[in-house]
Design an enzyme around this catalytic site. Sequence first.
Site, PDB file in Angstrom:
ATOM      1  N   GLU A 158      35.525  17.551  16.112  1.00  0.00           N
ATOM      2  CA  GLU A 158      36.103  16.455  16.761  1.00  0.00           C
ATOM      3  C   GLU A 158      36.295  16.572  18.350  1.00  0.00           C
ATOM      4  OE1 GLU A 158      37.229  18.093  14.176  1.00  0.00           O
ATOM      5  OE2 GLU A 158      38.566  16.989  13.008  1.00  0.00           O
TER       6      GLU A 158
ATOM      7  N   SER B  50      20.106  54.753 -12.630  1.00  0.00           N
ATOM      8  CA  SER B  50      19.892  53.242 -12.193  1.00  0.00           C
ATOM      9  C   SER B  50      18.932  53.138 -10.984  1.00  0.00           C
ATOM     10  CB  SER B  50      20.698  52.294 -12.370  1.00  0.00           C
ATOM     11  OG  SER B  50      21.828  52.673 -11.037  1.00  0.00           O
TER      12      SER B  50
ATOM     13  N   TRP C  66      15.504  53.221  -9.176  1.00  0.00           N
ATOM     14  CA  TRP C  66      15.837  51.809  -8.895  1.00  0.00           C
ATOM     15  C   TRP C  66      15.229  50.932 -10.091  1.00  0.00           C
ATOM     16  CZ3 TRP C  66      19.869  51.303  -5.685  1.00  0.00           C
ATOM     17  CH2 TRP C  66      20.004  52.197  -4.666  1.00  0.00           C
TER      18      TRP C  66
ATOM     19  N   THR D 293      30.939  52.725 -11.486  1.00  0.00           N
ATOM     20  CA  THR D 293      29.800  52.444 -10.539  1.00  0.00           C
ATOM     21  C   THR D 293      29.800  53.390  -8.953  1.00  0.00           C
ATOM     22  OG1 THR D 293      29.223  50.343 -11.364  1.00  0.00           O
ATOM     23  CG2 THR D 293      28.716  50.667  -9.055  1.00  0.00           C
TER      24      THR D 293
ATOM     25  N   ASP E 227      26.778  55.945  -8.880  1.00  0.00           N
ATOM     26  CA  ASP E 227      25.719  55.282  -7.763  1.00  0.00           C
ATOM     27  C   ASP E 227      26.391  55.837  -6.483  1.00  0.00           C
ATOM     28  OD1 ASP E 227      24.801  53.931  -9.800  1.00  0.00           O
ATOM     29  OD2 ASP E 227      25.121  51.856  -9.167  1.00  0.00           O
TER      30      ASP E 227
ATOM     31  N   GLY F 176      30.109  47.981 -12.072  1.00  0.00           N
ATOM     32  CA  GLY F 176      29.139  48.006 -13.145  1.00  0.00           C
ATOM     33  C   GLY F 176      29.278  46.885 -14.283  1.00  0.00           C
TER      34      GLY F 176
ATOM     35  N   THR G 230      32.652  45.892 -15.340  1.00  0.00           N
ATOM     36  CA  THR G 230      33.586  44.914 -14.577  1.00  0.00           C
ATOM     37  C   THR G 230      32.894  43.567 -14.408  1.00  0.00           C
ATOM     38  OG1 THR G 230      33.814  46.967 -13.223  1.00  0.00           O
ATOM     39  CG2 THR G 230      34.132  44.972 -11.950  1.00  0.00           C
TER      40      THR G 230
END
Lengths: 338, 338
Positions: A56, A171, A173, A199, A203, A273, A276
């Site tokens: 505005e 994991s 990739w 995780t 990881d 992971g 979760t």
Amino acid sequence: MNNLALDKELMFKAIEEAKRGIPHVYPNPAVGCVIHDGGKILSTGYHKMFGGNHAEHDALQKLDKSARGLTMYVSLEPCAHVGKTVACSDLIDPEIFKRIVIAEKDPNKKASGSIEKIKRSGIEVEVGLLKEEARALNKRFYVFHEQKRPYVILKYASTLDGFVAENDGYSKWITNEKSRKENHYTRSICDAILVGSNTARLDNPNLGSHGLAKDPKIVVINNDEDLSSLNLFKKEPIVYSSKDLTDNYEKNISFILNDLYKKNIQSLLVEGGAKTISGFINSGVFDELHCYIAPKFLGEGLNIFQGKSSIKKNYGLKIVDAKIIGDDVKIIYTRNAN
Amino acid sequence: MNNLALDKELMFKAIEEAKRGIPHVYPNPAVGCVIHDGGKILSTGYHKMFGGNHAEHDALQKLDKSARGLTMYVSLEPCAHVGKTVACSDLIDPEIFKRIVIAEKDPNKKASGSIEKIKRSGIEVEVGLLKEEARALNKRFYVFHEQKRPYVILKYASTLDGFVAENDGYSKWITNEKSRKENHYTRSICDAILVGSNTARLDNPNLGSHGLAKDPKIVVINNDEDLSSLNLFKKEPIVYSSKDLTDNYEKNISFILNDLYKKNIQSLLVEGGAKTISGFINSGVFDELHCYIAPKFLGEGLNIFQGKSSIKKNYGLKIVDAKIIGDDVKIIYTRNAN
């Protein structure tokens, strides 16, 4: 053109103006404004960046103040509080404006309350035109203020048969480099990123945006393991441990989201992971799901979904996009409003 | 335009002509033909339907036979045999044509062999221009004749976590009605459809195209169960039982595909169940994979992939399309040529 058609056209224009501020206004909402004299547009404005002038204010700065009988179209209720800028409701002069059309109310209690104030000044106020379109502009903002929790995005990467890791947790990739880069972008537009301790340990992820923008705040659910040697602990994460948590995953999620709300985290990316992510899926408390699916099969390992469900169960997932990234697919779902 | 650029343009035109015959020419290959005098196109033709005139014949019918020194562009080697129509190679008059450009040889031994014959007649012959584009027109035809097996399409429908049925085998319906309809179309353009005995018993499927076109021939792998009361047994299926099969899935697939080749089945849609699909995936003998993915999670039940693999394993899956159907996604992969 009848009045409603004209009103809609001008509100669409205000919404288009608002979009110009994305993503620089974040965590503020994107807002656009159009000022019209019944025949033509006299001025437009938008909220350009966090801490900058509101829409505005931007439109008013460019307006010839001798004009009379104008209508203002604005995609969000003008603010009533003095924050980083002057309250917008105080800028709307009843000598100049006869009418203001507002797409949607402000869910932020600290900023709302201007509608009655403007009405009292003698200006006609209409609320709700293109409300859904205006809300869609600022989904995170509405969830945050209305539901008092961060906007939650769940993200995982799996094989076609639903696995996110091999039996030993390996994991890296599953998906290709471009898919991972795409997720770095998602990280860059979220306030915080949450992982479970498995995780974090397996990881040992960086969880950053890899230079794309600011890194999100890191949040870890940690059942009292010593994870202090991990990469992400160099970044002063928010940690929820046994003193905060119970055996009930839904209660834990509710506790964590409530606490992150208090910490002013407007958007949360949950990256795993499986336990979760499944907790969030089962709790039903999430707003988007991003599935990266790689052209692989594993047959054994850790499946993304931990639990028992049925074909009849409706997760309320509404598809938004299925994007090809190399030979991966990224599927984006939002939740139905119900 | 140099000669090569002109040749390519005219062969592209021949390939475009060929496409006009799809799918009516099936199981014959789609073929297109362009006749050019060095300055302009004099005639074009294509193979319109199974049993109808071949592309060369179609183009020649429209040609003024007094023309001389012409070039013919044809997307497949002219046939040398008298089948439902006269041999095309006998129609190409060396008084009229000085040159013929052929995109790709005919892999069907019964029809091939015309190139030497045409050369002997004094016509200059070139082979291989836009070969890949011409092969792409008739993928099934080339796999059938070159690899002496049907072109194999694997199809399954799963949840996001990779399940195709609940613990008790219940699977109706994981995907939505539109997705199932999409697959009925795929059935309608395949010669045969294969299921294992578990799927036959549990789903008791119709396996038809639901009126979209002809129903495919049904093929069942049946370990000597009495399935005679099932729907699909009313349709006189081809049945492979213990007398044909061994404990080795790869050998069984090889046996079945070889037998279906002899039965002139050019394309085979494999619809499950998980054990059958996994057998094909593990054997590496398939050409397309169609995955229908529903926005659901099951957590338990029958996973699509039966076996043990690794993240590093390369299935050679090349993505072609990720199509949104309602809130399902259909992902189509082809195999890499390797």
